[in-house]
Design a protein around this motif. Structure first.
Motif, PDB file in Angstrom:
ATOM      1  N   LYS A  95      -9.236   4.925  11.761  1.00  0.00           N
ATOM      2  CA  LYS A  95      -9.644   4.228  10.546  1.00  0.00           C
ATOM      3  C   LYS A  95     -10.730   3.248  10.891  1.00  0.00           C
ATOM      4  CE  LYS A  95      -6.891   1.014   8.727  1.00  0.00           C
ATOM      5  NZ  LYS A  95      -7.483  -0.311   8.953  1.00  0.00           N
TER       6      LYS A  95
ATOM      7  N   TYR B 217       0.823  -1.193   0.000  1.00  0.00           N
ATOM      8  CA  TYR B 217       0.000   0.000   0.000  1.00  0.00           C
ATOM      9  C   TYR B 217       0.863   1.252   0.000  1.00  0.00           C
ATOM     10  CZ  TYR B 217      -4.182  -2.736   1.115  1.00  0.00           C
ATOM     11  OH  TYR B 217      -5.227  -3.610   1.077  1.00  0.00           O
TER      12      TYR B 217
ATOM     13  N   ASN C 266      -8.887   1.280   4.145  1.00  0.00           N
ATOM     14  CA  ASN C 266      -7.518   1.603   3.775  1.00  0.00           C
ATOM     15  C   ASN C 266      -7.124   3.019   4.139  1.00  0.00           C
ATOM     16  OD1 ASN C 266      -7.194  -0.935   2.495  1.00  0.00           O
ATOM     17  ND2 ASN C 266      -8.333  -0.157   0.746  1.00  0.00           N
ATOM     18  N   ASN C 267      -8.056   3.822   4.560  1.00  0.00           N
ATOM     19  CA  ASN C 267      -7.818   5.240   4.755  1.00  0.00           C
ATOM     20  C   ASN C 267      -7.703   5.595   6.223  1.00  0.00           C
ATOM     21  OD1 ASN C 267      -7.613   7.931   4.420  1.00  0.00           O
ATOM     22  ND2 ASN C 267      -9.656   8.266   3.605  1.00  0.00           N
TER      23      ASN C 267
ATOM     24  N   SER D 282       2.497   1.237   3.564  1.00  0.00           N
ATOM     25  CA  SER D 282       2.218   0.280   4.627  1.00  0.00           C
ATOM     26  C   SER D 282       2.234  -1.109   4.031  1.00  0.00           C
ATOM     27  CB  SER D 282       0.879   0.569   5.315  1.00  0.00           C
ATOM     28  OG  SER D 282      -0.199   0.423   4.427  1.00  0.00           O
TER      29      SER D 282
ATOM     30  N   TYR E   9      -4.584   6.817  -3.112  1.00  0.00           N
ATOM     31  CA  TYR E   9      -3.803   5.734  -2.560  1.00  0.00           C
ATOM     32  C   TYR E   9      -3.793   4.555  -3.528  1.00  0.00           C
ATOM     33  CZ  TYR E   9      -8.273   3.643  -1.086  1.00  0.00           C
ATOM     34  OH  TYR E   9      -9.539   3.102  -1.060  1.00  0.00           O
TER      35      TYR E   9
ATOM     36  N   TYR F 252       0.399   5.765  -0.294  1.00  0.00           N
ATOM     37  CA  TYR F 252      -0.562   6.853  -0.104  1.00  0.00           C
ATOM     38  C   TYR F 252       0.091   8.196  -0.409  1.00  0.00           C
ATOM     39  CZ  TYR F 252      -2.165   3.146   3.113  1.00  0.00           C
ATOM     40  OH  TYR F 252      -2.531   1.943   3.691  1.00  0.00           O
TER      41      TYR F 252
ATOM     42  N   THR G 152       0.242  -3.673   4.577  1.00  0.00           N
ATOM     43  CA  THR G 152      -1.101  -3.924   4.067  1.00  0.00           C
ATOM     44  C   THR G 152      -1.989  -2.783   4.538  1.00  0.00           C
ATOM     45  OG1 THR G 152      -1.966  -5.095   5.994  1.00  0.00           O
ATOM     46  CG2 THR G 152      -0.759  -6.403   4.352  1.00  0.00           C
ATOM     47  N   GLY G 153      -3.162  -2.698   4.028  1.00  0.00           N
ATOM     48  CA  GLY G 153      -4.075  -1.631   4.424  1.00  0.00           C
ATOM     49  C   GLY G 153      -4.600  -1.819   5.826  1.00  0.00           C
ATOM     50  N   THR G 154      -4.534  -3.021   6.314  1.00  0.00           N
ATOM     51  CA  THR G 154      -5.060  -3.268   7.655  1.00  0.00           C
ATOM     52  C   THR G 154      -3.947  -3.784   8.560  1.00  0.00           C
ATOM     53  OG1 THR G 154      -5.732  -5.469   6.939  1.00  0.00           O
ATOM     54  CG2 THR G 154      -7.388  -3.738   6.857  1.00  0.00           C
ATOM     55  N   SER G 155      -2.778  -3.230   8.380  1.00  0.00           N
ATOM     56  CA  SER G 155      -1.622  -3.691   9.150  1.00  0.00           C
ATOM     57  C   SER G 155      -1.531  -2.958  10.471  1.00  0.00           C
ATOM     58  CB  SER G 155      -0.342  -3.489   8.341  1.00  0.00           C
ATOM     59  OG  SER G 155      -0.168  -2.126   8.027  1.00  0.00           O
TER      60      SER G 155
ATOM     61  N   VAL H 106      -3.444   0.150  -3.561  1.00  0.00           N
ATOM     62  CA  VAL H 106      -3.405  -1.077  -2.773  1.00  0.00           C
ATOM     63  C   VAL H 106      -2.500  -2.126  -3.410  1.00  0.00           C
ATOM     64  CG1 VAL H 106      -5.698  -0.623  -1.866  1.00  0.00           C
ATOM     65  CG2 VAL H 106      -5.434  -2.119  -3.846  1.00  0.00           C
TER      66      VAL H 106
END
Lengths: 114, 109
Positions: free
Chosen positions: B90, A31, B95-96, A94, A48, A33, A96-99, A50
């Motif tokens: 978030k 990811y 993702n933001n 990052s 951004y 941004y 991952t986006g949910t890291s 992914v």
């Protein structure tokens, strides 16, 4: 280990000129941004990505375009710069986006549009 | 829409005094909350996240869902804590990261 590198660090443009900001990361992050930081506004997400070949709009995408042709690079373009785009631009990446929300930031690029 | 509010732009405390940087969020779901810090001439970096329930450099932050707050606290401020602090949130799976406007903390010797 450079982490996230932004070029250029400073740039002055005239209204209507175009330019590209380059962001490079050497952490193999998926990811990436682009944020802009303005006084009293905090950081706002422009676009951004992914993953390689993908891009998505953030909170304030108008007037900007992006490309992610290579995993390590994320380019931010201004086709016709306006004074309202005077800002400090930050790139981040990052894993991952949910890291867990950990973004790694570059040093920032200060852009002035006259 | 998600919003993060940091009501104080500037905060000054004396060394050794307790410090609290306020953060309120507006998201009604289950947000993930973070504190980022930017020291002078350094990059913005993650300080702590609520999900980890950790203490970093003596700082802690508790998520209060009733008050929708995530205030950053430290019992005894040090000069090296002087920096710009950003609260961020978030939505789980998103993702933001939404950032607040930041609070500049100055610790007076």
């Amino acid at each position: 280990n450079a982490g996230v590198t932004q070029t250029p660090k400073f740039r002055v443009l005239k209204t209507g000129q175009s330019m590209t900001l380059l962001c490079a990361q050497d952490m193999n992050h998926e990811y990436m941004y682009w944020y802009r930081q303005d006084p009293g506004m905090g950081l706002r997400l422009i676009h951004y990505s992914v993953g390689e070949g993908t891009t998505a709009k953030g909170e304030v995408p108008d007037g900007y375009n992006v490309s992610r042709l290579k995993k390590q690079n994320f380019l931010l373009g201004l086709e016709s710069a306006a004074p309202s785009q005077t800002s400090v631009y930050f790139c981040a990446s990052s894993r991952t986006g949910t890291s867990g929300g950990e973004l790694f930031f570059g040093e920032g690029s200060r852009l002035t549009v006259l | 829409a998600q919003r993060v509010t940091q009501p104080e732009k500037l905060l000054s405390v004396f060394k050794g005094a307790p410090v609290e940087l306020k953060c309120n969020y507006s998201y009604s779901g289950s947000p993930e909350l973070f504190w980022y810090v930017q020291y002078s001439r350094q990059r913005l970096q993650l300080l702590l996240r609520h999900i980890s329930r950790e203490s970093i450099k003596g700082f802690t932050a508790d998520l209060n869902k009733g008050e929708t707050s995530f205030h950053l606290k430290k019992p005894f401020a040090q000069e090296e804590d002087s920096a710009m602090y950003y609260c961020a949130s978030k939505r789980t799976g998103a993702n933001n990261l939404f950032f607040g406007t930041g609070t500049r903390l100055t610790v007076i010797p």
